[in-house]
Enzyme design. Structure first.
Site, PDB file in Angstrom:
ATOM      1  N   TYR A   1      36.654 -80.925 -33.729  1.00 16.04           N
ATOM      2  CA  TYR A   1      37.043 -81.606 -34.961  1.00 16.04           C
ATOM      3  C   TYR A   1      38.314 -82.435 -34.771  1.00 16.04           C
ATOM      4  O   TYR A   1      39.067 -82.686 -35.706  1.00 16.04           O
ATOM      5  CB  TYR A   1      37.202 -80.591 -36.101  1.00 16.04           C
ATOM      6  CG  TYR A   1      35.882 -80.313 -36.777  1.00 16.04           C
ATOM      7  CD1 TYR A   1      35.548 -80.916 -37.992  1.00 16.04           C
ATOM      8  CD2 TYR A   1      34.929 -79.506 -36.172  1.00 16.04           C
ATOM      9  CE1 TYR A   1      34.329 -80.700 -38.599  1.00 16.04           C
ATOM     10  CE2 TYR A   1      33.701 -79.277 -36.777  1.00 16.04           C
ATOM     11  CZ  TYR A   1      33.413 -79.883 -37.990  1.00 16.04           C
ATOM     12  OH  TYR A   1      32.189 -79.668 -38.581  1.00 16.04           O
TER      13      TYR A   1
ATOM     14  N   ALA B   1      24.425 -75.292 -34.208  1.00 14.80           N
ATOM     15  CA  ALA B   1      24.262 -73.848 -34.029  1.00 14.80           C
ATOM     16  C   ALA B   1      22.813 -73.500 -33.721  1.00 14.80           C
ATOM     17  O   ALA B   1      22.523 -72.713 -32.800  1.00 14.80           O
ATOM     18  CB  ALA B   1      24.730 -73.111 -35.282  1.00 14.80           C
TER      19      ALA B   1
ATOM     20  N   GLY C   1      25.533 -80.791 -39.960  1.00 11.71           N
ATOM     21  CA  GLY C   1      25.722 -80.981 -38.525  1.00 11.71           C
ATOM     22  C   GLY C   1      26.069 -79.702 -37.808  1.00 11.71           C
ATOM     23  O   GLY C   1      25.619 -79.452 -36.680  1.00 11.71           O
ATOM     24  N   ASP C   2      26.864 -78.863 -38.450  1.00 20.06           N
ATOM     25  CA  ASP C   2      27.204 -77.558 -37.866  1.00 20.06           C
ATOM     26  C   ASP C   2      25.964 -76.672 -37.767  1.00 20.06           C
ATOM     27  O   ASP C   2      25.763 -75.975 -36.771  1.00 20.06           O
ATOM     28  CB  ASP C   2      28.265 -76.873 -38.725  1.00 20.06           C
ATOM     29  CG  ASP C   2      29.564 -77.665 -38.780  1.00 20.06           C
ATOM     30  OD1 ASP C   2      30.093 -78.012 -37.717  1.00 20.06           O
ATOM     31  OD2 ASP C   2      30.026 -77.955 -39.898  1.00 20.06           O
ATOM     32  N   ARG C   3      25.134 -76.695 -38.832  1.00 17.39           N
ATOM     33  CA  ARG C   3      23.894 -75.916 -38.812  1.00 17.39           C
ATOM     34  C   ARG C   3      22.980 -76.406 -37.691  1.00 17.39           C
ATOM     35  O   ARG C   3      22.334 -75.605 -37.003  1.00 17.39           O
ATOM     36  CB  ARG C   3      23.202 -76.045 -40.172  1.00 17.39           C
ATOM     37  CG  ARG C   3      21.822 -75.406 -40.287  1.00 17.39           C
ATOM     38  CD  ARG C   3      21.868 -73.882 -40.298  1.00 17.39           C
ATOM     39  NE  ARG C   3      21.895 -73.289 -38.971  1.00 17.39           N
ATOM     40  CZ  ARG C   3      21.902 -71.991 -38.740  1.00 17.39           C
ATOM     41  NH1 ARG C   3      21.880 -71.137 -39.741  1.00 17.39           N
ATOM     42  NH2 ARG C   3      21.932 -71.518 -37.509  1.00 17.39           N
TER      43      ARG C   3
END
Length: 454
Positions: free
Chosen positions: A138, A256, A251-253
């Protein structure tokens, strides 16, 4: 159980939620009456939380300051193993003011550029023991640390390393399994102007060369993803159609889920396709706002997000939920006309679909011709269909009781005395209507014609 290590920058996400029913007398801005203040870990912290909710063994490696926001972050990360070093910058805090389901404004604190932090021997030891790594950059400098980069470069040669980049962050180390920029990030990094799939593909090709990764998987929001391996052709992976007001965390999902599938042995195409579905399901369940739900979103059939969640969002906005039902075995023009007419009566259309066993009991042992999973996928691909619910019973009564549509639609060849569910619909104030029936268009006739041509 194998361990996934999440490496990257954490931030504190704060949601201040309430209702806005009046304007301020001081300025033409809404006054939000605050009902709730929620705090959660963002950035690498959100990735770790998502993996923990998936039932995976996860360890978060990051840096933290000693300010109040870091203390709140530690509380938000409770239950997740954490190894961290000292940060030389304030904890980034992103605060959103929400009125109902709409964000009014967001303000950021402590988000100025930060110096590259040191990493401790313990941090490196945890990363070195990983079975897979997600790098959640980030732009706070951690991924530029030379010792960490050297270690990640070594690990990339033997385990899956997925790198989610940031415009202000360091380039991925060579050899990682996948780099997952979003479309805007990829176009900017590659110096490409927006221009649909051709521009996305050119950007992915440039970045694959620049980053020397095994693949670039470019996420494109509602359009799904573009996966480009170092050897092979690019593949477009479409996303299921959903309605989502808040795409935060998608985006994180995706990153992951991609890591999980690569760790489990899937190839790039299969893993990326599953990650697209997981991101869509995450948004369909409310995104980050749904993280506190007791039960995760259920997938009724492959690629079909929970229609109940779609209907609930429409109701929250004061919209009209329309439903229709049937076997839909061999889609034909009569089906298409009925579905289009039904969708025009409200703000979403949910199709209640007979399961394979249900169709056999109604139509005979030779039916269905097409299985429920494929029938649902075909229906979901239509622009006029917003969700599919598969039911096992001979009638849709039970599924209608759960869905409680405002309008129940059937073809005009039915009379009210042939629709026992009409009384059920009336019990909650709904209406049952018919739309025009189109003779000479039926699955039976189509199947007969196909049999004649072999």
């Amino acid at each position: 159980m194998k361990t996934i290590v999440v490496v990257g920058d954490v931030l504190l996400d704060t949601d201040i939620s309430g209702s806005a029913r009046r304007l301020s007398p001081d300025a033409p801005v809404p006054v939000v009456d605050v009902d709730d203040v929620g705090r959660r870990a963002g950035g690498a912290g959100l990735v770790a939380r998502l993996l923990e909710r998936d039932g995976r063994r996860v360890h978060l490696v990051t840096v933290l300051s000693d300010d109040d926001a870091s203390g709140q972050l530690r509380t938000a990360l409770a239950g997740i193993p954490l190894t961290c070093g000292p940060s030389e910058a304030p904890t980034p805090v992103k605060t959103r003011i929400r009125a109902g389901t709409h964000a009014v404004v967001r303000f950021d604190q402590g988000c100025s550029p930060a110096p590259v932090p040191a990493v401790t021997a313990q941090m490196l030891s945890v990363v070195a023991a990983a079975d897979a790594v997600v790098v959640a950059d980030y732009g706070r400098g951690l991924t530029a640390n030379p010792a960490l980069r050297d270690l990640l470069g070594t690990l990339a040669r033997r385990i899956p390393v997925v790198w989610d980049p940031h415009p202000a962050g360091a380039d991925p180390v060579p050899g990682v399994a996948a780099v997952t920029p979003n479309l805007a990030e990829a176009l900017s990094a590659a110096g490409e102007a927006p221009g649909g799939v051709p521009a996305a593909l050119r950007a992915a090709e440039k970045l694959l060369t620049r980053w020397q990764s095994q693949s670039v998987v470019l996420t494109m929001g509602a359009h799904g993803a573009l996966a480009l391996p170092a050897a092979g052709l690019a593949q477009i992976l479409p996303a299921p159609k959903i309605s989502a007001e808040d795409t935060c965390g998608a985006g994180d999902r995706f990153a992951a889920s991609l890591t999980v599938r690569l760790l489990d042995g899937d190839g790039l195409e299969t893993a990326a396709e599953a990650a697209v579905q997981a991101a869509a399901s995450f948004l369909a369940a409310g995104g980050v706002a749904g993280l506190e739900a007791e039960d995760p979103l259920q997938m009724f059939v492959s690629g079909t997000p929970d229609a109940m969640a779609t209907a609930a969002r429409v109701r929250e906005r004061g919209g009209t939920v329309v439903a229709t039902g049937g076997c839909f075995d061999l889609l034909h023009a009569g089906h298409a006309r009925t579905l289009l007419a039904a969708r025009g009566l409200g703000d979403c259309l949910i199709v209640c679909l007979n399961s394979d066993d249900s169709v056999r009991r109604l139509k005979g042992e030779q039916r269905p011709i097409i299985g429920a999973e494929d029938r649902a996928e075909l229906l979901q691909s239509l622009e006029c269909v917003d969700g599919v619910l598969v039911f096992e019973e001979d009638t849709p009564a039970a599924v209608l009781e759960r869905l409680r549509p405002d309008i129940w639609v059937k073809g005009g060849d039915y009379r009210e005395d042939q629709l026992p569910e009409a009384a059920l619909i009336r019990s909650w104030g709904g209406e049952t209507v018919t739309v025009p029936f189109h003779p000479a268009r039926s699955t039976t006739a189509l199947a007969s014609a196909l049999a004649k041509v072999g």
